[in-house]
Design a protein around this motif. Sequence first.
Motif, PDB file in Angstrom:
ATOM      1  N   ASN A   1       0.700  -1.230  -0.164  1.00 26.13           N
ATOM      2  CA  ASN A   1      -0.228   0.000  -0.046  1.00 26.13           C
ATOM      3  C   ASN A   1       0.706   1.259   0.065  1.00 26.13           C
ATOM      4  N   THR A   2       1.927   1.172  -0.281  1.00 27.27           N
ATOM      5  CA  THR A   2       3.007   2.550  -0.615  1.00 27.27           C
ATOM      6  C   THR A   2       2.995   2.372  -2.167  1.00 27.27           C
ATOM      7  N   PHE A   3       2.963   3.587  -2.636  1.00 29.43           N
ATOM      8  CA  PHE A   3       2.832   3.523  -4.174  1.00 29.43           C
ATOM      9  C   PHE A   3       3.879   4.485  -4.576  1.00 29.43           C
ATOM     10  N   ALA A   4       4.242   4.314  -5.808  1.00 32.58           N
ATOM     11  CA  ALA A   4       5.066   5.247  -6.795  1.00 32.58           C
ATOM     12  C   ALA A   4       4.427   5.564  -8.129  1.00 32.58           C
ATOM     13  N   VAL A   5       4.417   6.870  -8.326  1.00 29.74           N
ATOM     14  CA  VAL A   5       3.966   7.075  -9.598  1.00 29.74           C
ATOM     15  C   VAL A   5       4.671   7.629 -10.885  1.00 29.74           C
ATOM     16  N   TYR A   6       4.527   7.299 -11.761  1.00 25.12           N
ATOM     17  CA  TYR A   6       5.509   7.526 -13.108  1.00 25.12           C
ATOM     18  C   TYR A   6       4.536   7.879 -14.213  1.00 25.12           C
ATOM     19  N   SER A   7       5.252   8.659 -15.240  1.00 28.12           N
ATOM     20  CA  SER A   7       4.748   9.287 -16.392  1.00 28.12           C
ATOM     21  C   SER A   7       5.593   8.628 -17.727  1.00 28.12           C
ATOM     22  N   VAL A   8       4.816   8.709 -18.485  1.00 26.39           N
ATOM     23  CA  VAL A   8       5.598   7.997 -19.961  1.00 26.39           C
ATOM     24  C   VAL A   8       4.792   8.362 -20.943  1.00 26.39           C
ATOM     25  N   PRO A   9       5.228   9.071 -22.131  1.00 21.83           N
ATOM     26  CA  PRO A   9       4.566   9.134 -23.468  1.00 21.83           C
ATOM     27  C   PRO A   9       3.604   8.000 -24.049  1.00 21.83           C
ATOM     28  N   VAL A  10       2.472   8.205 -24.325  1.00 24.37           N
ATOM     29  CA  VAL A  10       1.638   7.166 -24.781  1.00 24.37           C
ATOM     30  C   VAL A  10       2.132   6.367 -25.893  1.00 24.37           C
ATOM     31  N   THR A  11       3.313   6.751 -26.540  1.00 28.07           N
ATOM     32  CA  THR A  11       3.785   6.065 -27.606  1.00 28.07           C
ATOM     33  C   THR A  11       4.833   5.304 -27.097  1.00 28.07           C
ATOM     34  N   GLY A  12       5.376   5.405 -25.844  1.00 24.05           N
ATOM     35  CA  GLY A  12       6.604   4.631 -25.459  1.00 24.05           C
ATOM     36  C   GLY A  12       7.644   5.455 -25.210  1.00 24.05           C
ATOM     37  N   GLY A  13       8.714   5.086 -24.426  1.00 22.69           N
ATOM     38  CA  GLY A  13       9.813   5.733 -24.177  1.00 22.69           C
ATOM     39  C   GLY A  13      10.088   5.760 -22.552  1.00 22.69           C
ATOM     40  N   ASN A  14      11.065   6.792 -22.004  1.00 23.71           N
ATOM     41  CA  ASN A  14      11.582   6.488 -20.679  1.00 23.71           C
ATOM     42  C   ASN A  14      10.324   6.889 -19.760  1.00 23.71           C
ATOM     43  N   ALA A  15      10.201   6.233 -18.442  1.00 30.31           N
ATOM     44  CA  ALA A  15       9.409   6.426 -17.841  1.00 30.31           C
ATOM     45  C   ALA A  15       9.951   7.344 -16.662  1.00 30.31           C
ATOM     46  N   VAL A  16       9.387   8.212 -16.081  1.00 31.94           N
ATOM     47  CA  VAL A  16      10.046   9.337 -15.216  1.00 31.94           C
ATOM     48  C   VAL A  16       9.005   9.353 -13.951  1.00 31.94           C
ATOM     49  N   LYS A  17       9.766   8.853 -12.949  1.00 34.60           N
ATOM     50  CA  LYS A  17       9.258   9.018 -11.345  1.00 34.60           C
ATOM     51  C   LYS A  17       8.764  10.147 -11.022  1.00 34.60           C
ATOM     52  N   LEU A  18       7.565  10.402 -10.711  1.00 36.65           N
ATOM     53  CA  LEU A  18       7.038  11.772 -10.344  1.00 36.65           C
ATOM     54  C   LEU A  18       6.953  11.750  -8.649  1.00 36.65           C
ATOM     55  N   THR A  19       6.931  10.622  -8.160  1.00 36.15           N
ATOM     56  CA  THR A  19       6.826  10.926  -6.399  1.00 36.15           C
ATOM     57  C   THR A  19       7.884  10.561  -5.738  1.00 36.15           C
ATOM     58  N   PRO A  20       8.248  11.187  -4.914  1.00 40.89           N
ATOM     59  CA  PRO A  20       9.589  10.714  -4.045  1.00 40.89           C
ATOM     60  C   PRO A  20       9.134   9.732  -3.368  1.00 40.89           C
ATOM     61  N   ASP A  21      10.070   9.133  -2.390  1.00 41.37           N
ATOM     62  CA  ASP A  21       9.831   8.215  -1.387  1.00 41.37           C
ATOM     63  C   ASP A  21       9.107   8.623  -0.332  1.00 41.37           C
ATOM     64  N   ALA A  22       8.126   8.189   0.295  1.00 39.61           N
ATOM     65  CA  ALA A  22       7.277   8.745   1.351  1.00 39.61           C
ATOM     66  C   ALA A  22       8.173   8.618   2.650  1.00 39.61           C
ATOM     67  N   PRO A  23       7.911   9.673   3.688  1.00 37.71           N
ATOM     68  CA  PRO A  23       8.635   9.694   4.887  1.00 37.71           C
ATOM     69  C   PRO A  23       8.232   8.263   5.589  1.00 37.71           C
ATOM     70  N   ALA A  24       8.829   7.843   6.472  1.00 41.61           N
ATOM     71  CA  ALA A  24       8.650   6.414   7.212  1.00 41.61           C
ATOM     72  C   ALA A  24       7.351   6.559   7.850  1.00 41.61           C
ATOM     73  N   ASP A  25       6.689   7.533   8.206  1.00 40.83           N
ATOM     74  CA  ASP A  25       5.281   7.397   8.874  1.00 40.83           C
ATOM     75  C   ASP A  25       4.228   7.718   8.021  1.00 40.83           C
ATOM     76  N   SER A  26       4.516   7.586   6.675  1.00 42.37           N
ATOM     77  CA  SER A  26       3.513   8.160   5.700  1.00 42.37           C
ATOM     78  C   SER A  26       3.503   7.270   4.417  1.00 42.37           C
ATOM     79  N   GLN A  27       2.395   7.333   3.440  1.00 44.24           N
ATOM     80  CA  GLN A  27       2.550   6.538   2.335  1.00 44.24           C
ATOM     81  C   GLN A  27       1.631   7.695   1.315  1.00 44.24           C
ATOM     82  N   ILE A  28       2.252   7.566  -0.003  1.00 46.68           N
ATOM     83  CA  ILE A  28       1.481   8.113  -1.056  1.00 46.68           C
ATOM     84  C   ILE A  28       0.180   7.914  -1.276  1.00 46.68           C
TER      85      ILE A  28
END
Length: 185
Positions: free
Chosen positions: A73-100
């Motif tokens: 239940n801790t998530f990371a979010v990425y974006s990528v062009p719809v035609t493909g390419g390099n995925a970019v991580k949008l979210t940092p790692d959450a603090p120890a007492d939190s989750q995205i």
Amino acid sequence: SYGKHQITPDGSHVVYLADPNTVGVVEIFSVPINGGTAVKLNSELATGLSIRSFAISPDGKTVVYRVDQDQMNTFAVYSVPVTGGNAVKLTPDAPADSQINFLANFIPISPDSQYVFYELVSTNTFQAYALFSVPILGGTPVQLNPKLVEGGSIGNFGVSLNSQRVIYSASQEKANVSEIYSVPI
């Protein structure tokens, strides 16, 4: 296939979730709507991780997807062009007492296709305490709300149609008293 698919707003591609390589390891793909070769949009996933949900930007150019991180239940979010390419991580790692977190597995994107939004949720109280915007192509996330009072939390939020402001509800100034706020995106 997992039956989860969407057509881009311009009707050019179908984006879908499937596990063609390893049963139970769900990945995300795009294929031209008139046929052609499917392109895997995600980068390689660590063992045991899968794509959980995705959204297509209103302009149809970018896919934003959510992956399980190391903890349940801790998530990371990425974006990528719809035609493909390099995925970019949008979210940092959450603090120890939190989750995205995202409300109801929905990844909100601004109407102008420029920003993605997420919340930090306390793993102790399961209440949202920080709302962030981040450029859809990658960049530094910006916290949209000030620090909440003890026991405060963020409720729902939305983006103005002109993508200039974020409106959110929060018990920001007094615990258990929810008010409405508007901030620049």
